[in-house]
Design a protein around this motif. Sequence first.
Motif, PDB file in Angstrom:
ATOM      1  N   ALA A  96       0.835  -1.202   0.000  1.00 43.06           N
ATOM      2  CA  ALA A  96       0.000   0.000   0.000  1.00 43.06           C
ATOM      3  C   ALA A  96       0.870   1.251   0.000  1.00 43.06           C
ATOM      4  N   ALA A  97       1.922   1.248   0.820  1.00 42.21           N
ATOM      5  CA  ALA A  97       2.782   2.421   0.899  1.00 42.21           C
ATOM      6  C   ALA A  97       3.542   2.633  -0.416  1.00 42.21           C
ATOM      7  N   TRP A  98       3.941   1.524  -1.052  1.00 41.69           N
ATOM      8  CA  TRP A  98       4.645   1.624  -2.346  1.00 41.69           C
ATOM      9  C   TRP A  98       3.736   2.287  -3.377  1.00 41.69           C
ATOM     10  N   ALA A  99       2.481   1.806  -3.460  1.00 42.50           N
ATOM     11  CA  ALA A  99       1.553   2.366  -4.444  1.00 42.50           C
ATOM     12  C   ALA A  99       1.228   3.825  -4.130  1.00 42.50           C
ATOM     13  N   ILE A 100       0.979   4.114  -2.851  1.00 39.77           N
ATOM     14  CA  ILE A 100       0.488   5.451  -2.498  1.00 39.77           C
ATOM     15  C   ILE A 100       1.616   6.479  -2.473  1.00 39.77           C
ATOM     16  N   ALA A 101       2.804   6.069  -1.976  1.00 39.41           N
ATOM     17  CA  ALA A 101       3.869   7.050  -1.804  1.00 39.41           C
ATOM     18  C   ALA A 101       4.692   7.272  -3.076  1.00 39.41           C
ATOM     19  N   LYS A 102       4.799   6.250  -3.924  1.00 34.52           N
ATOM     20  CA  LYS A 102       5.710   6.388  -5.063  1.00 34.52           C
ATOM     21  C   LYS A 102       4.998   6.772  -6.363  1.00 34.52           C
ATOM     22  N   PHE A 103       3.668   6.732  -6.369  1.00 36.86           N
ATOM     23  CA  PHE A 103       2.953   7.014  -7.614  1.00 36.86           C
ATOM     24  C   PHE A 103       1.841   8.027  -7.384  1.00 36.86           C
ATOM     25  N   GLU A 104       1.465   8.713  -8.481  1.00 26.30           N
ATOM     26  CA  GLU A 104       0.322   9.614  -8.445  1.00 26.30           C
ATOM     27  C   GLU A 104      -0.820   8.948  -9.200  1.00 26.30           C
ATOM     28  N   PHE A 105      -1.974   8.819  -8.606  1.00 25.00           N
ATOM     29  CA  PHE A 105      -3.115   8.263  -9.329  1.00 25.00           C
ATOM     30  C   PHE A 105      -4.416   8.803  -8.755  1.00 25.00           C
ATOM     31  N   LYS A 106      -5.461   8.659  -9.532  1.00 23.34           N
ATOM     32  CA  LYS A 106      -6.784   9.145  -9.137  1.00 23.34           C
ATOM     33  C   LYS A 106      -7.299   8.343  -7.954  1.00 23.34           C
ATOM     34  N   GLY A 107      -7.946   8.991  -7.026  1.00 20.70           N
ATOM     35  CA  GLY A 107      -8.588   8.281  -5.934  1.00 20.70           C
ATOM     36  C   GLY A 107      -7.631   7.932  -4.807  1.00 20.70           C
ATOM     37  N   LYS A 108      -6.431   8.535  -4.815  1.00 14.67           N
ATOM     38  CA  LYS A 108      -5.433   8.214  -3.809  1.00 14.67           C
ATOM     39  C   LYS A 108      -5.886   8.598  -2.401  1.00 14.67           C
ATOM     40  N   ALA A 109      -6.452   9.810  -2.274  1.00 14.70           N
ATOM     41  CA  ALA A 109      -6.903  10.270  -0.960  1.00 14.70           C
ATOM     42  C   ALA A 109      -8.003   9.352  -0.429  1.00 14.70           C
ATOM     43  N   PHE A 110      -8.886   8.948  -1.324  1.00 16.89           N
ATOM     44  CA  PHE A 110      -9.993   8.072  -0.925  1.00 16.89           C
ATOM     45  C   PHE A 110      -9.459   6.722  -0.457  1.00 16.89           C
TER      46      PHE A 110
ATOM     47  N   GLY B  19       6.309  -1.717 -10.524  1.00 14.43           N
ATOM     48  CA  GLY B  19       5.541  -2.338  -9.446  1.00 14.43           C
ATOM     49  C   GLY B  19       4.256  -1.646  -9.089  1.00 14.43           C
ATOM     50  N   PHE B  20       3.837  -0.654  -9.877  1.00 13.86           N
ATOM     51  CA  PHE B  20       2.599   0.036  -9.538  1.00 13.86           C
ATOM     52  C   PHE B  20       1.414  -0.924  -9.578  1.00 13.86           C
ATOM     53  N   GLY B  21       1.334  -1.679 -10.687  1.00 13.18           N
ATOM     54  CA  GLY B  21       0.211  -2.610 -10.841  1.00 13.18           C
ATOM     55  C   GLY B  21       0.182  -3.643  -9.739  1.00 13.18           C
ATOM     56  N   LEU B  22       1.332  -4.228  -9.448  1.00  9.83           N
ATOM     57  CA  LEU B  22       1.421  -5.267  -8.417  1.00  9.83           C
ATOM     58  C   LEU B  22       1.043  -4.699  -7.046  1.00  9.83           C
ATOM     59  N   ALA B  23       1.659  -3.558  -6.699  1.00  6.43           N
ATOM     60  CA  ALA B  23       1.423  -2.984  -5.369  1.00  6.43           C
ATOM     61  C   ALA B  23      -0.032  -2.582  -5.198  1.00  6.43           C
ATOM     62  N   LEU B  24      -0.585  -1.917  -6.205  1.00  2.00           N
ATOM     63  CA  LEU B  24      -1.974  -1.479  -6.100  1.00  2.00           C
ATOM     64  C   LEU B  24      -2.907  -2.684  -6.116  1.00  2.00           C
ATOM     65  N   GLY B  25      -2.545  -3.685  -6.923  1.00  2.03           N
ATOM     66  CA  GLY B  25      -3.365  -4.894  -6.975  1.00  2.03           C
ATOM     67  C   GLY B  25      -3.443  -5.578  -5.624  1.00  2.03           C
ATOM     68  N   VAL B  26      -2.278  -5.764  -4.979  1.00  2.00           N
ATOM     69  CA  VAL B  26      -2.245  -6.381  -3.649  1.00  2.00           C
ATOM     70  C   VAL B  26      -3.066  -5.541  -2.666  1.00  2.00           C
ATOM     71  N   THR B  27      -2.855  -4.233  -2.718  1.00  2.00           N
ATOM     72  CA  THR B  27      -3.541  -3.335  -1.784  1.00  2.00           C
ATOM     73  C   THR B  27      -5.054  -3.438  -1.938  1.00  2.00           C
ATOM     74  N   LEU B  28      -5.525  -3.335  -3.184  1.00  2.00           N
ATOM     75  CA  LEU B  28      -6.973  -3.337  -3.409  1.00  2.00           C
ATOM     76  C   LEU B  28      -7.589  -4.689  -3.078  1.00  2.00           C
ATOM     77  N   THR B  29      -6.887  -5.766  -3.435  1.00  2.00           N
ATOM     78  CA  THR B  29      -7.416  -7.098  -3.143  1.00  2.00           C
ATOM     79  C   THR B  29      -7.563  -7.291  -1.631  1.00  2.00           C
TER      80      THR B  29
END
Lengths: 295, 285
Positions: A96-110, B19-29
């Motif tokens: 979760a931290a990798w996705a949220i901290a390293k990337f910008e995407f829609k719906g992040k705050a939510f 790793g965006f897809g993998l990390a977000l995928g794990v998180t959302l799942t």
Amino acid sequence: MALDIGPTPTSAPSTPVGAATSETRLARATLIALALGFVGLFLLLPLGTVFIEAFRKGAGEFLAALGDPETFSAILLTLTVAGIAVPLNLVFGVAAAWAIAKFEFKGKAFLTTLIDLPFSVSPVISGLVFVLLFGANSALGPILQSYGVQILFAVPGLVLATVFVTFPFVARELIPLMQEQGTSDEEAARSLGATGWQTFWHVTLPNIKWGLLYGVLLCNARAMGEFGAVSVVSGHIRGETNTMPLQVEILYNEYNFVAAFAVAALLALLALATLVLKTALELRYSDEIAASRRH
Amino acid sequence: MAPRARIRWQSRQPSVIPGFGLALGVTLTWLTLIVLIPISGLLWRSSGLGWANFFALAFDERTVNALAISFGTAFVAAIVNLVFGVILAWVLVRYRFPGKRVIDAMVDLPFALPTAVAGIALTTLYAPNGWIGSLLEPLGIKIAFTPAGIVVALVFVGLPFVVRTVQPVMEEIDKEVEEAAATLGANRLQTITRVLLPGLLPAGLTGFALAFARGVGEYGSVIFIAGNLPYVSEIAPLLIVIRLEEFNYAAATAIATVMLFLSFLMLLVINTIQSWSRRRYSNGA
């Protein structure tokens, strides 16, 4: 200093420099006494009581209480549940931290709000949702039962409730830390030819290790100490589905106070060890864990 | 799962970090499985009750009383914590005294100590034959097994929230602000009440709201000391447990839904207070 009480504006030039921007000695002493009294009454006294009651009948009784087979199985169960729940949330937290901290995407705050959701839910409700999902009158429960899969009143239910309750701990600790660190280290590693996994293992992980440990520490303390959520899903089968906090409740309700406080003392030791490690991490690695000490 | 998530939630800026897809995928799942499906299950079961049935269960007299007790005691405890939490944070930030570091670390004890342990310890202290209870008994004050006992437990549980939200803001206060106030003729009390405390208001209110929210849902530390008398000292989470033990899933679901709704309302209020105060005292607090 005694003259400083209530200086009038006209007397300002003659008062000592510190007087106008700090309290009188009396006010300081009163505030410190109030604060220490409050801490003593509400924090130190209850903590001391746990140990005093545990050793009320001597060390022999204390050890005998811990040697009881049901208590021993409660200790094992607590270690098992935390041993499964904490690593699961560790992997989730890092992802979760990798996705949220390293990337910008829609719906992040939510998404961040959703991750925090379990903190605002009563522990009892955290247990209830799994009872509704897997209980006897749910859609899933009977189907799983027919395949011999037992979720409620068994280890899987305890693990699920614990994972729910401790869900945000690691992620919340890592997100601000990794946001602060940015992405330049990883970009450098990649440009030098490192693969994604190499970048993670050799660059990111060493950067976040203390923050990760901090999050795991808090997660583990809560996982081992959780009461409300596991109480709802446990079924209280003696020697089988009672974790340490549930064992404390059972012993206490049976008026077996020495044994109840003996188990409680073990949990209190765990809490103290957590506090000591946490404080040590804050003092030594304050820049390598998230700057603020939120929960 | 991962490829689909990637198409819909594409990272906004092209990045060399993988790793965006993998990390977000794990998180959302994981989020869906552990949090979203269970919570939706509760709401779905609740909607299956039908409005009339739901209202009958949720506004049953015993339920309303339990909710009132939970919210009332949590409110009183949060007020106590606001007052003493601010004093404690002030003392820890501004003064030097022996044992300060230990006290600072101990503030987090309620986060680390299992609630059941706190519950039996507080009950032992405040029971009529306990250390504190026996001192209060001659004065005619009963704490354990009354609503006052619930407040004591919730004060314990909520204390770190106020201290830990106010403390960092206090550390940031610029000494020059106080010097300016003093130069302009304010005495120390005026400086504190008119200059320092307004600046601490947002953090104080946030800490108050967090302690309040935690207190409303608290279970483990309360049930031992409360006495759990219906209509007097029975909290809403305990009533959920009682209904579950009676296999009255409908009532448990209805109470839980009302509590969830009220918690979300409180979160909304917290956010509103924060954004309001940020506009009013735009000091970054």
